[in-house]
Design an enzyme around this catalytic site. Structure first.
Site, PDB file in Angstrom:
ATOM      1  N   GLY A  19       0.777  -1.227   0.000  1.00  0.00           N
ATOM      2  CA  GLY A  19       0.000   0.000   0.000  1.00  0.00           C
ATOM      3  C   GLY A  19       0.812   1.283   0.000  1.00  0.00           C
ATOM      4  N   SER A  20       2.027   1.255  -0.595  1.00  0.00           N
ATOM      5  CA  SER A  20       2.793   2.511  -0.615  1.00  0.00           C
ATOM      6  C   SER A  20       2.129   3.548  -1.524  1.00  0.00           C
ATOM      7  CB  SER A  20       4.248   2.264  -1.031  1.00  0.00           C
ATOM      8  OG  SER A  20       4.331   1.846  -2.369  1.00  0.00           O
ATOM      9  N   ASN A  21       1.483   3.087  -2.588  1.00  0.00           N
ATOM     10  CA  ASN A  21       0.724   4.042  -3.421  1.00  0.00           C
ATOM     11  C   ASN A  21      -0.492   4.570  -2.670  1.00  0.00           C
ATOM     12  OD1 ASN A  21       1.679   4.475  -6.341  1.00  0.00           O
ATOM     13  ND2 ASN A  21       2.016   2.283  -6.005  1.00  0.00           N
ATOM     14  N   LEU A  94      -9.189  -9.648 -10.410  1.00  0.00           N
ATOM     15  CA  LEU A  94      -9.913  -9.057 -11.541  1.00  0.00           C
ATOM     16  C   LEU A  94     -11.220  -8.449 -11.027  1.00  0.00           C
ATOM     17  CD1 LEU A  94      -9.577  -8.928 -14.660  1.00  0.00           C
ATOM     18  CD2 LEU A  94     -11.037 -10.953 -14.784  1.00  0.00           C
ATOM     19  N   ILE A  95     -11.558  -7.268 -11.556  1.00  0.00           N
ATOM     20  CA  ILE A  95     -12.782  -6.594 -11.096  1.00  0.00           C
ATOM     21  C   ILE A  95     -13.997  -7.195 -11.827  1.00  0.00           C
ATOM     22  CG2 ILE A  95     -13.980  -4.368 -10.958  1.00  0.00           C
ATOM     23  CD1 ILE A  95     -11.516  -4.575  -9.125  1.00  0.00           C
ATOM     24  N   ASN A 109      -6.909   2.214 -12.423  1.00  0.00           N
ATOM     25  CA  ASN A 109      -5.833   1.313 -11.972  1.00  0.00           C
ATOM     26  C   ASN A 109      -4.475   1.904 -12.314  1.00  0.00           C
ATOM     27  OD1 ASN A 109      -4.609  -1.121 -11.013  1.00  0.00           O
ATOM     28  ND2 ASN A 109      -4.360  -1.813 -13.125  1.00  0.00           N
ATOM     29  N   HIS A 111      -0.614   0.539 -13.343  1.00  0.00           N
ATOM     30  CA  HIS A 111       0.152  -0.647 -13.753  1.00  0.00           C
ATOM     31  C   HIS A 111       1.623  -0.244 -13.872  1.00  0.00           C
ATOM     32  CE1 HIS A 111       0.682  -4.628 -15.403  1.00  0.00           C
ATOM     33  NE2 HIS A 111       1.525  -4.092 -16.271  1.00  0.00           N
TER      34      HIS A 111
HETATM   35  C1  GAR Z   1       2.650  -1.050  -7.701  1.00  0.00           C
HETATM   36  O1  GAR Z   1       3.890  -0.989  -8.344  1.00  0.00           O
HETATM   37  C2  GAR Z   1       1.534  -1.205  -8.734  1.00  0.00           C
HETATM   38  O2  GAR Z   1       1.792  -0.555  -9.936  1.00  0.00           O
HETATM   39  C3  GAR Z   1       1.535  -2.695  -8.928  1.00  0.00           C
HETATM   40  O3  GAR Z   1       1.718  -3.235  -7.636  1.00  0.00           O
HETATM   41  C4  GAR Z   1       2.529  -2.326  -6.876  1.00  0.00           C
HETATM   42  C5  GAR Z   1       1.834  -2.099  -5.548  1.00  0.00           C
HETATM   43  O4  GAR Z   1       2.681  -1.455  -4.656  1.00  0.00           O
HETATM   44  N1  GAR Z   1       0.317  -3.131  -9.540  1.00  0.00           N
HETATM   45  C6  GAR Z   1       0.253  -4.155 -10.377  1.00  0.00           C
HETATM   46  O5  GAR Z   1       1.201  -4.838 -10.672  1.00  0.00           O
HETATM   47  C7  GAR Z   1      -1.145  -4.426 -10.940  1.00  0.00           C
HETATM   48  N2  GAR Z   1      -1.057  -5.247 -12.102  1.00  0.00           N
HETATM   49  P1  GAR Z   1       2.086  -0.763  -3.358  1.00  0.00           P
HETATM   50  O6  GAR Z   1       1.170  -1.781  -2.667  1.00  0.00           O
HETATM   51  O7  GAR Z   1       3.283  -0.459  -2.511  1.00  0.00           O
HETATM   52  O8  GAR Z   1       1.344   0.454  -3.781  1.00  0.00           O
END
Ligand code: GAR
Length: 199
Positions: A19-21, A94-95, A109, A111
């Site tokens: 969950g850093s994003n 998948l949603i 989303n 990616h």
């Molecule tokens: C992020 O890099 C995001 O782009 C990726 O997972 C990571 C989550 O990091 N998403 C995917 O690969 C979706 N296909 P986070 O939990 O630290 O935000």
């Protein structure tokens, strides 16, 4: 009577991992005049994203497969919390169609690559960066897109690139891309929502 202070647009962030994003998004919208993070949703009960929600006093929802794919329960919960937009941030399921229909063009989303390259089923997190590395790409980046019923195929909203060096490991690529995500994803979410609301 018209209200001079209409309610804020309420976001639910869905994530399966660290969950850093989500953290960057929460920080970005703290004190925002029009948008607030109202809920954090995860399919994994030990996901650190739920801990982050707790730290920020944001309501949390742990979902299970049956409720998500076979019932209306999750939609009812989102409805009762008056969620307006869904933001995926490292969410790996998948949603389902019923959720997409309920939030038309209101699910976004991120990616960790330059779609349409390196997307689709199984292409998430470190698998993406390993594939980019194996292909000897000179650049990678992040893509923000609307969500449809297929993995990583919805219309692209925006992309940001980072240069790669031949010596970059998959972990180095991951670090570069994540930095880009934290810097741009919250802003892109804000712009997309404000444009859609005609603000
Ligand atoms: C992020 O890099 C995001 O782009 C990726 O997972 C990571 C989550 O990091 N998403 C995917 O690969 C979706 N296909 P986070 O939990 O630290 O935000």
């Amino acid at each position: 009577m018209t209200s001079s202070n209409p309610r804020k647009i309420r976001l639910a962030i869905f994530g399966s991992g660290g969950g850093s994003n989500a953290e960057a998004i929460i920080q970005h919208f703290k004190g925002h005049s029009d948008i607030e993070v109202a809920l954090i949703v995860s399919n994994r009960k030990n996901a650190f994203i739920l801990e982050r929600a707790k730290n920020h006093n944001i309501p949390r929802l742990k979902i299970n497969r049956t409720a998500f794919y076979e019932e209306e329960e999750v939609i009812l919960q989102l409805q009762s919390l008056r969620i307006d937009w869904i933001i995926l941030a490292g969410f790996l399921w998948l949603i389902p169609k019923n959720l997409i229909d309920y939030f038309p063009s209101k699910i976004i989303n991120i990616h960790p690559a330059l779609l349409p390259k390196y997307g689709g089923p199984g292409m998430y997190g470190k698998h993406v960066h390993a594939a980019v590395h194996a292909a000897g790409e000179k650049e990678s980046g992040m893509t923000v897109h609307y969500v449809n019923e297929n993995y990583d195929e919805g219309a692209i909203i925006n992309q940001f690139k980072t240069d790669l060096n031949p010596s970059d490991s998959p972990e180095d690529i991951a670090t570069k891309v994540l930095k880009l995500e934290h810097a741009h994803y919250p802003e892109v979410i804000e712009q997309t929502i404000m444009n859609a609301q005609g603000k």
